[in-house]
Design a protein around this motif. Structure first.
Motif, PDB file in Angstrom:
ATOM      1  N   ARG A   1      -8.737  11.651 -15.358  1.00 50.26           N
ATOM      2  CA  ARG A   1      -7.437  11.044 -15.632  1.00 50.26           C
ATOM      3  C   ARG A   1      -6.478  11.236 -14.452  1.00 50.26           C
ATOM      4  O   ARG A   1      -5.807  10.294 -14.020  1.00 50.26           O
ATOM      5  CB  ARG A   1      -6.826  11.677 -16.890  1.00 50.26           C
ATOM      6  N   VAL A   2      -6.419  12.456 -13.921  1.00 49.41           N
ATOM      7  CA  VAL A   2      -5.435  12.766 -12.878  1.00 49.41           C
ATOM      8  C   VAL A   2      -5.804  12.096 -11.557  1.00 49.41           C
ATOM      9  O   VAL A   2      -4.937  11.551 -10.861  1.00 49.41           O
ATOM     10  CB  VAL A   2      -5.304  14.286 -12.690  1.00 49.41           C
ATOM     11  N   MET A   3      -7.082  12.114 -11.201  1.00 49.10           N
ATOM     12  CA  MET A   3      -7.493  11.597  -9.901  1.00 49.10           C
ATOM     13  C   MET A   3      -7.998  10.151  -9.978  1.00 49.10           C
ATOM     14  O   MET A   3      -7.448   9.262  -9.335  1.00 49.10           O
ATOM     15  CB  MET A   3      -8.590  12.501  -9.317  1.00 49.10           C
TER      16      MET A   3
ATOM     17  N   TYR B   1       1.484   9.312  -5.963  1.00 47.88           N
ATOM     18  CA  TYR B   1       1.989  10.670  -5.751  1.00 47.88           C
ATOM     19  C   TYR B   1       2.920  11.085  -6.888  1.00 47.88           C
ATOM     20  O   TYR B   1       2.789  12.187  -7.450  1.00 47.88           O
ATOM     21  CB  TYR B   1       2.720  10.730  -4.410  1.00 47.88           C
ATOM     22  N   ASP B   2       3.841  10.203  -7.250  1.00 45.17           N
ATOM     23  CA  ASP B   2       4.787  10.513  -8.329  1.00 45.17           C
ATOM     24  C   ASP B   2       4.057  10.739  -9.653  1.00 45.17           C
ATOM     25  O   ASP B   2       4.368  11.683 -10.398  1.00 45.17           O
ATOM     26  CB  ASP B   2       5.795   9.379  -8.485  1.00 45.17           C
ATOM     27  N   MET B   3       3.079   9.893  -9.953  1.00 44.20           N
ATOM     28  CA  MET B   3       2.365  10.004 -11.221  1.00 44.20           C
ATOM     29  C   MET B   3       1.540  11.282 -11.283  1.00 44.20           C
ATOM     30  O   MET B   3       1.530  11.984 -12.304  1.00 44.20           O
ATOM     31  CB  MET B   3       1.469   8.784 -11.428  1.00 44.20           C
ATOM     32  N   ARG B   4       0.841  11.612 -10.194  1.00 43.10           N
ATOM     33  CA  ARG B   4       0.018  12.820 -10.192  1.00 43.10           C
ATOM     34  C   ARG B   4       0.878  14.080 -10.327  1.00 43.10           C
ATOM     35  O   ARG B   4       0.508  15.014 -11.033  1.00 43.10           O
ATOM     36  CB  ARG B   4      -0.817  12.884  -8.912  1.00 43.10           C
ATOM     37  N   MET B   5       2.023  14.089  -9.674  1.00 49.77           N
ATOM     38  CA  MET B   5       2.915  15.246  -9.797  1.00 49.77           C
ATOM     39  C   MET B   5       3.432  15.372 -11.217  1.00 49.77           C
ATOM     40  O   MET B   5       3.519  16.481 -11.769  1.00 49.77           O
ATOM     41  CB  MET B   5       4.071  15.109  -8.809  1.00 49.77           C
ATOM     42  N   GLN B   6       3.773  14.249 -11.843  1.00 49.94           N
ATOM     43  CA  GLN B   6       4.276  14.283 -13.213  1.00 49.94           C
ATOM     44  C   GLN B   6       3.185  14.711 -14.185  1.00 49.94           C
ATOM     45  O   GLN B   6       3.434  15.520 -15.100  1.00 49.94           O
ATOM     46  CB  GLN B   6       4.815  12.912 -13.601  1.00 49.94           C
TER      47      GLN B   6
ATOM     48  N   GLN C   1       0.831  -1.204   0.000  1.00 50.53           N
ATOM     49  CA  GLN C   1       0.000   0.000   0.000  1.00 50.53           C
ATOM     50  C   GLN C   1       0.868   1.258   0.000  1.00 50.53           C
ATOM     51  O   GLN C   1       0.558   2.234  -0.689  1.00 50.53           O
ATOM     52  CB  GLN C   1      -0.930   0.008   1.221  1.00 50.53           C
ATOM     53  N   MET C   2       1.953   1.245   0.762  1.00 48.91           N
ATOM     54  CA  MET C   2       2.858   2.390   0.768  1.00 48.91           C
ATOM     55  C   MET C   2       3.500   2.584  -0.605  1.00 48.91           C
ATOM     56  O   MET C   2       3.654   3.712  -1.075  1.00 48.91           O
ATOM     57  CB  MET C   2       3.936   2.198   1.837  1.00 48.91           C
ATOM     58  N   ILE C   3       3.872   1.480  -1.261  1.00 49.19           N
ATOM     59  CA  ILE C   3       4.424   1.574  -2.612  1.00 49.19           C
ATOM     60  C   ILE C   3       3.401   2.183  -3.560  1.00 49.19           C
ATOM     61  O   ILE C   3       3.710   3.090  -4.342  1.00 49.19           O
ATOM     62  CB  ILE C   3       4.861   0.185  -3.123  1.00 49.19           C
ATOM     63  N   GLY C   4       2.158   1.692  -3.489  1.00 46.21           N
ATOM     64  CA  GLY C   4       1.116   2.216  -4.362  1.00 46.21           C
ATOM     65  C   GLY C   4       0.854   3.692  -4.136  1.00 46.21           C
ATOM     66  O   GLY C   4       0.686   4.456  -5.094  1.00 46.21           O
ATOM     67  N   LEU C   5       0.819   4.123  -2.887  1.00 50.78           N
ATOM     68  CA  LEU C   5       0.570   5.538  -2.586  1.00 50.78           C
ATOM     69  C   LEU C   5       1.721   6.411  -3.076  1.00 50.78           C
ATOM     70  O   LEU C   5       1.500   7.510  -3.609  1.00 50.78           O
ATOM     71  CB  LEU C   5       0.372   5.719  -1.084  1.00 50.78           C
ATOM     72  N   ASP C   6       2.949   5.937  -2.894  1.00 51.29           N
ATOM     73  CA  ASP C   6       4.105   6.704  -3.378  1.00 51.29           C
ATOM     74  C   ASP C   6       4.090   6.818  -4.900  1.00 51.29           C
ATOM     75  O   ASP C   6       4.393   7.882  -5.465  1.00 51.29           O
ATOM     76  CB  ASP C   6       5.405   6.036  -2.925  1.00 51.29           C
ATOM     77  N   VAL C   7       3.736   5.722  -5.580  1.00 50.71           N
ATOM     78  CA  VAL C   7       3.669   5.741  -7.041  1.00 50.71           C
ATOM     79  C   VAL C   7       2.559   6.682  -7.512  1.00 50.71           C
ATOM     80  O   VAL C   7       2.742   7.439  -8.471  1.00 50.71           O
ATOM     81  CB  VAL C   7       3.452   4.324  -7.591  1.00 50.71           C
TER      82      VAL C   7
ATOM     83  N   SER D   1      -5.808   6.633  -9.346  1.00 47.88           N
ATOM     84  CA  SER D   1      -6.188   5.840  -8.167  1.00 47.88           C
ATOM     85  C   SER D   1      -6.409   4.378  -8.523  1.00 47.88           C
ATOM     86  O   SER D   1      -6.064   3.479  -7.754  1.00 47.88           O
ATOM     87  CB  SER D   1      -7.465   6.414  -7.539  1.00 47.88           C
ATOM     88  N   VAL D   2      -6.996   4.137  -9.701  1.00 45.62           N
ATOM     89  CA  VAL D   2      -7.205   2.759 -10.141  1.00 45.62           C
ATOM     90  C   VAL D   2      -5.864   2.043 -10.313  1.00 45.62           C
ATOM     91  O   VAL D   2      -5.733   0.845 -10.034  1.00 45.62           O
ATOM     92  CB  VAL D   2      -8.013   2.728 -11.448  1.00 45.62           C
ATOM     93  N   LEU D   3      -4.851   2.780 -10.773  1.00 45.06           N
ATOM     94  CA  LEU D   3      -3.532   2.166 -10.947  1.00 45.06           C
ATOM     95  C   LEU D   3      -2.936   1.721  -9.624  1.00 45.06           C
ATOM     96  O   LEU D   3      -2.019   0.897  -9.589  1.00 45.06           O
ATOM     97  CB  LEU D   3      -2.583   3.153 -11.635  1.00 45.06           C
TER      98      LEU D   3
END
Length: 252
Positions: free
Chosen positions: A138-140, A109-114, A101-107, A144-146
């Protein structure tokens, strides 16, 4: 203009299936900064799968060696080992899920910032051609699905494969004839899974399109609420929103 934009998005979704492998390769790049966490999660996944096999095997020992011959001496030890195996499996699964879950949340965050950084560099004409609601989806929503892909897809698939392989090896070692009989249903499972995958993919894409329509209509009406109220169009806007919302409900 907005309808043509939706049409282009729909065409994009239909063409996406051709590039599934390429998209997966690109998505997996987001896991590169978290290699250590992924290795730990994989180790925990394999360990949990091994411990999971202990339960059925201990049950076999309890029935064959103690319950059936009515020899209950030592059965309490088997029961204790079974309980410890359950506790250990739960602890391993908890630690694995926490890390994934921590990996998914970090990813995410990275994707939304990019993505947000990319949107800021786009020409202003892009936002005239594409609904803001769809961009928000797309952004939110899509990002989140990813999260499911990174938390329960990439890592869990290795654990599931290891579990299935271990279970089959144990079944063959215990009774290879009975094991082969049970394996006859595997082709049917593959066929059912393939059909299910095709239908779910289509339904999911249609659901994303319907959600984008809802978000786009909501964004346009909230931004132009003063105009809607000035021309007394609340009832008409409500009916249109109800229609789009019901379409999204039915699709899901």
């Amino acid at each position: 203009m907005r309808s043509s934009a939706f049409h282009s998005f729909e065409e994009e979704d239909e063409k996406a299936k051709v590039y599934d492998h390429e998209l997966m390769r690109r998505l997996l790049k987001y896991l590169s900064p978290y290699k250590l966490q992924i290795v730990v999660a994989l180790i925990l996944t394999i360990a949990a799968a091994v411990v999971m096999l202990a339960g059925p095997y201990l049950t076999k020992i309890a029935i064959d060696d103690y319950i059936r011959p009515l020899n209950l001496k030592g059965l309490d030890l088997i029961v204790l080992c079974y309980i410890l195996a359950l506790v250990l499996e739960a602890a391993l699964n908890y630690a694995k899920r926490y890390i994934t879950q921590m990996i998914g949340l970090d990813v995410m965050y990275d994707m939304r910032m990019q993505i947000f950084s990319h949107l800021q560099r786009l020409h202003v004409g892009f936002f005239d051609r594409n609904p803001v609601g769809r961009l928000m989806t797309r952004v939110m929503g899509d990002v989140s699905v990813l999260n499911d892909l990174f938390t329960s897809g990439v890592i869990e698939v290795f654990g599931d494969l290891f579990s299935l392989l271990s279970i089959r090896i144990m079944m063959l070692s215990l009774n290879w004839k009975l094991a082969l009989v049970t394996f006859t249903v595997i082709p049917l499972i593959f066929i059912a899974t393939f059909i299910f995958q095709i239908k779910v993919r289509r339904a999911y894409r249609e659901g994303r399109r319907q959600l984008a329509r809802v978000n786009a209509f909501l964004e346009e009406n909230l931004v132009g609420m003063t105009t809607v109220q000035a021309f007394c169009q609340e009832k008409r806007s409500f009916d249109k929103f109800d229609e789009r919302n019901e379409s999204y409900l039915n699709t899901n």
